[in-house]
Design an enzyme around this catalytic site. Structure first.
Site, PDB file in Angstrom:
ATOM      1  CE  LYS A  26      29.595  -2.252  30.696  1.00  0.00           C
ATOM      2  NZ  LYS A  26      29.424  -3.236  29.765  1.00  0.00           N
TER       3      LYS A  26
ATOM      4  NE  ARG B 223      34.008  -5.247  23.945  1.00  0.00           N
ATOM      5  CZ  ARG B 223      33.140  -4.929  24.855  1.00  0.00           C
ATOM      6  NH1 ARG B 223      32.653  -3.628  24.435  1.00  0.00           N
ATOM      7  NH2 ARG B 223      32.215  -5.692  25.466  1.00  0.00           N
TER       8      ARG B 223
ATOM      9  CE1 TYR C 214      37.694  32.161  28.672  1.00  0.00           C
ATOM     10  CE2 TYR C 214      36.215  30.239  29.111  1.00  0.00           C
ATOM     11  CZ  TYR C 214      37.256  31.268  29.511  1.00  0.00           C
ATOM     12  OH  TYR C 214      37.620  31.300  30.755  1.00  0.00           O
TER      13      TYR C 214
ATOM     14  CG  MET D 164      36.700  23.476  33.609  1.00  0.00           C
ATOM     15  SD  MET D 164      38.419  23.802  34.265  1.00  0.00           S
ATOM     16  CE  MET D 164      39.479  24.088  32.724  1.00  0.00           C
TER      17      MET D 164
END
Ligand SMILES: *Cc1c(COP(=O)(O)O)cnc(C)c1O
Length: 820
Positions: free
Chosen positions: A488, A586, A715, A764
């Site tokens: 998965k 779950r 940044y 990014m």
């Protein structure tokens, strides 16, 4: 008879077997893998019982046309016309046969062992001497208890030199290999810590390796490495090399770099000699010195040795699977070409199911030791047996012999440039293309033209390591227990059909994915094995059925929806799986709901329950063992009830990865292997080499800057340079999955062997690392994680688990699969 042909009667005698001979066939090919039988005539199949029971594969081999078998027990069913040689130990019979074969030839044989560099030294010696010797050697790194006999079996009358490597991992193994290889010249390569785990200590390991040389007339080795073993090799003649000790036969006293080559000066036989090698990394330098020493010992004049060493080529044993242009897959093996490695590469091509069409681009093969027409007839036969659809031959010899080849489509070009000029006209589309060429053809140009451009951040996936991990868990299973592989979430970030192909080929029983879409992509890529869908959505039932995917039913709502759908569409007996909630809370039916569920199931003709399962919440954690035990008992109870009301047995499964490791009692009929397949298991210590990480994430330096103390970086000005130094900007950011949490020194990366911290915020598409302490330049490789720089460590730096790091790596990061 040819030198590799034996009558089966002769074989019976050589390996001292029982059993009746029906027809006295000739055999010349040894087979050990029923999936890889190309030419069955003259084949002798050894039913090796390793982790997979070899005898299950006799039927498969018989169906492929094999009629001669070496087995531990006769077959249960009658197979007409087949000869069965019965022995106590099939592997040892294979070894005996190879040993006998070897004893018939009187040629020089170099035996190589060591911890690292065996394959490189073997391949380089081949490159260096193939012009004047007819050499037989192990294909790739076939150096194991099985690989060595298969390699030695290739010796024929024309060979005048054998070069065989031997690899061991346990005490007692080398004697077998020595008896098969019978080297008269020994080479010991670099000794490291690899494979120490099978041995008490380093000394025991080294002594085991030295057994390869017990009958050698001479041993070539690094003087420094055997200082503590002088007594142990006292009765061996040696040829030594050293960078520290003047008394070595080849004493290297000066090493400098000249224009990206490595220049060595040494003293040999009272004279000063020199040599230039086209590599700069430490491992290559050491391996090249070993080769240099070997050439000198064998009597090559030093000038000639130097001339040959200067032209050494890198050895790549890797087959790389990459995403190609126009929906193609490309298998890149553009660095060497000989008939054995061609066969291995074609096998890998045949494992791929994602496209119907299989294409081979092949260059002329050099230094095969065979006459051209014999060689290309063999190549043509191999290509025919592997069912290549489109054959593209490059080189004058292939052009000359093109009539031998009869695939559905064929094209021939005299050189690589001519091929590149015709590339568009060849109209590659939705096919798997194997590119296999001798070095001089520069097929990397072809590969560059056919592979999708990638940005320089790549995730490499090691398919051998995955296979190793799969076998590790298989070895933990009780007989008859099935294995479901969890693929998965893009196989935990590692890919789709590329891994599924491998799992299907290696006979895993089931695959599981989370959503219907994931199952559909696998089907579209040619995966035919059963696939379970953990979370089937009602909107996708159409597709689910169209693609033969099996849903998990975990609630009354879903059960209702599915039954209604089946009713409306006249579907009966559709295979489904039931999920029981035993404490994870779950998904799944709660224990108190089982009675109601049973009532619904009893009258039901629309579905057939194939399996029922539950999921352990904390199988890895000792402190929750009591809870795990409760889950196990609840599951057993639920299973009893359900099987009783159904009136038939279903496959029961509970364990995930750590469950397999820690709860052998909870294997039931099947286990669900997830993260362990990818080399991570919270219940296995990270330094236990039984498991191998399969992924590494690599990027590169785009710029290096000198920064003064106190200047800020990135940044928000969060990074402050502690003292004068330099930083490197690297091509990975949070959009690639390198999370912002790693910024400001929390995370670190591996650059030229040194671990360095991030500095400033992660952007990014890039981030900065403090490389003040490292020698770096633009373009250098940067490791985000790999086998040394472990993903477990990264995960703990930011307080998460490896699962999350892996599945976060964005699809923009190209995956490259390799197989060695
Ligand atoms: C993901 C998953 C697994 C595999 O778990 P690992 O810890 O990765 O082995 C097993 N069962 C179910 C139901 C899962 O969702």
């Amino acid at each position: 008879m040819l030198s590799n042909q034996y009558s089966i009667t002769a074989v019976k005698q050589i390996i001292n077997a029982q059993g009746d001979i029906v027809t006295d066939d000739l055999i010349s090919i040894l087979l050990t893998d029923s999936r890889r039988i190309n030419i069955a005539a003259e084949g002798l199949f050894f039913a090796l019982s390793g982790r997979r029971n070899g005898h299950e594969f006799i039927a498969e081999a018989y169906a492929a046309g094999v009629r001669n078998f070496v087995v531990k027990q006769g077959p249960e069913i009658k197979l007409p016309g087949a000869n069965f040689l019965i022995v106590d130990d099939v592997l040892s019979a294979l070894q005996k046969l190879a040993q006998h074969h070897r004893s018939r030839f009187n040629l020089d044989v170099i035996g190589i062992t060591g911890s690292n560099g065996k394959t490189i030294v073997k391949e380089w010696l081949y490159q260096l001497m193939a012009v004047d010797k007819n050499i037989v050697r192990n294909p790739k790194s076939y150096n194991s208890q099985i690989g060595v006999p298969l390699s030695v079996w290739q010796i024929n009358d024309r060979n005048n030199l054998g070069i065989f490597e031997a690899g061991i991992s346990l005490p007692g193994e080398m004697d077998n290999l020595e008896a098969i290889i019978k080297p008269n010249i020994g080479i010991l390569t670099h000794l490291g810590t690899a494979h120490d785990e099978g041995f008490e200590n380093t000394r025991e390991k080294v002594l085991e390796k030295l057994k390869l040389f017990k009958n050698c007339k001479l041993l070539i080795h690094n003087y420094d490495q055997l200082l503590d073993y002088k007594k142990d090799i006292a009765n061996l003649k040696t040829f030594t090399w050293s960078r520290n000790f003047k008394q070595a036969d080849l004493y290297v006293f000066s090493e400098t770099i000249i224009k990206r080559n490595y220049y060595l000066r040494a003293r040999f036989d009272g004279k000063e000699i020199e040599c230039l090698i086209p590599f700069l990394d430490e491992a290559s330098i050491e391996n090249a010195i070993v080769c240099w020493a070997t050439l000198l010992y064998l009597g090559y004049p030093s000038a000639e040795a130097d001339k040959r060493l200067e032209r050494l080529n890198p050895v790549s044993m890797r087959l790389e699977l990459k995403t190609g242009i126009n929906d193609c897959s490309v298998i890149d093996d553009s660095y060497n070409s000989d008939i054995q490695s061609l066969e291995i590469a074609l096998n890998f091509l045949n494992q791929q199911n994602q496209h119907k069409k299989k294409t081979l681009v092949l260059s002329d093969i050099f230094q095969s030791g065979l006459q051209e027409d014999v060689l290309y007839k063999q190549v043509a036969e191999l290509i025919r047996s592997k069912k290549v659809d489109k054959f593209i031959g490059v080189g004058e010899a292939l052009v000359k012999h093109q009539d031998y080849f009869e695939p559905p489509e064929k094209f021939f070009y005299k050189d690589t440039t001519e091929l590149l000029n015709s590339l568009l006209a060849l109209g590659f589309k939705s096919e798997t293309i194997l590119i296999k060429g001798s070095r001089s053809f520069e097929f990397e140009r072809v590969s560059r033209a056919l592979v999708q451009k990638t940005h320089e951040t790549v995730m490499e996936i090691n398919l051998n390591a995955m296979l190793n991990n799969l076998n590790y868990y298989k070895s933990k299973l009780k007989p008859g227990v099935k294995l479901m592989a969890m693929v998965k979430a893009f196989s935990y970030g590692s890919g789709t059909f590329e891994l599924a192909n491998m799992l299907q080929y290696n006979k895993v029983d089931y695959l599981a994915v989370a959503y219907t879409d994931e199952g559909i992509s696998l089907r579209q890529a040619g995966i035919t094995m059963p696939i379970m869908i953990l979370n089937a959505e009602q909107s996708a039932f159409d597709k689910l059925i169209e693609f033969k995917l099996e849903p998990v039913i975990f609630s009354f709502g879903l059960f209702d929806d599915f039954i209604k759908y089946a009713q409306q569409n006249d579907i009966t007996n559709y295979p489904v799986h039931l999920k029981i909630d035993t404490g994870m809370h779950r998904l799944g039916f709660e224990p108190f709901e089982i009675e109601t569920l049973c009532d619904l199931l009893e009258e039901n003709k629309y579905v057939r329950i194939l399996s029922m399962f539950s999921h352990l919440a904390a199988s890895e954690a000792a402190k929750h063992d009591e809870f795990t035990q409760t889950q196990i008992s609840r599951f057993e109870k639920a299973a009893k009830k359900i099987e009783k009301c159904l009136g038939y047995k279903v496959i029961k499964h509970l364990s995930n990865t750590s469950g397999i490791t820690r709860w052998p009692s909870a294997q039931f009929d099947m286990v669900r292997l997830g993260i362990g397949l990818y080399g991570i298991d919270a219940a296995v210590p990270a330094d236990d080499s039984a498991l191998q990480p399969i992924t590494s994430l690599k990027t590169s330096v785009s710029q290096v800057k000198k920064i003064a103390a106190g200047d800020t970086i990135g940044y928000g000005r969060n990074g402050v340079m502690p003292k004068d130094g330099k930083i490197a900007t690297v091509r990975i950011g949070y959009a690639d999955g390198y999370l912002r949490a790693f910024g400001n020194g929390v995370g670190n990366m591996l650059v030229n062997g040194v671990v360095v911290p991030t500095i400033g915020n992660v952007s990014m598409d890039m981030c900065m690392i403090d490389v003040s302490a490292v020698d770096v330049k633009e373009g250098d490789e940067v490791i985000v994680f790999n086998e040394q720089h472990r993903i477990e460590e990264l995960a703990s730096q930011i307080g998460t688990i490896p699962y999350e790091i892996l599945t976060n790596i964005s699809q923009r990061v190209k995956r490259v699969y390799f197989y060695e």
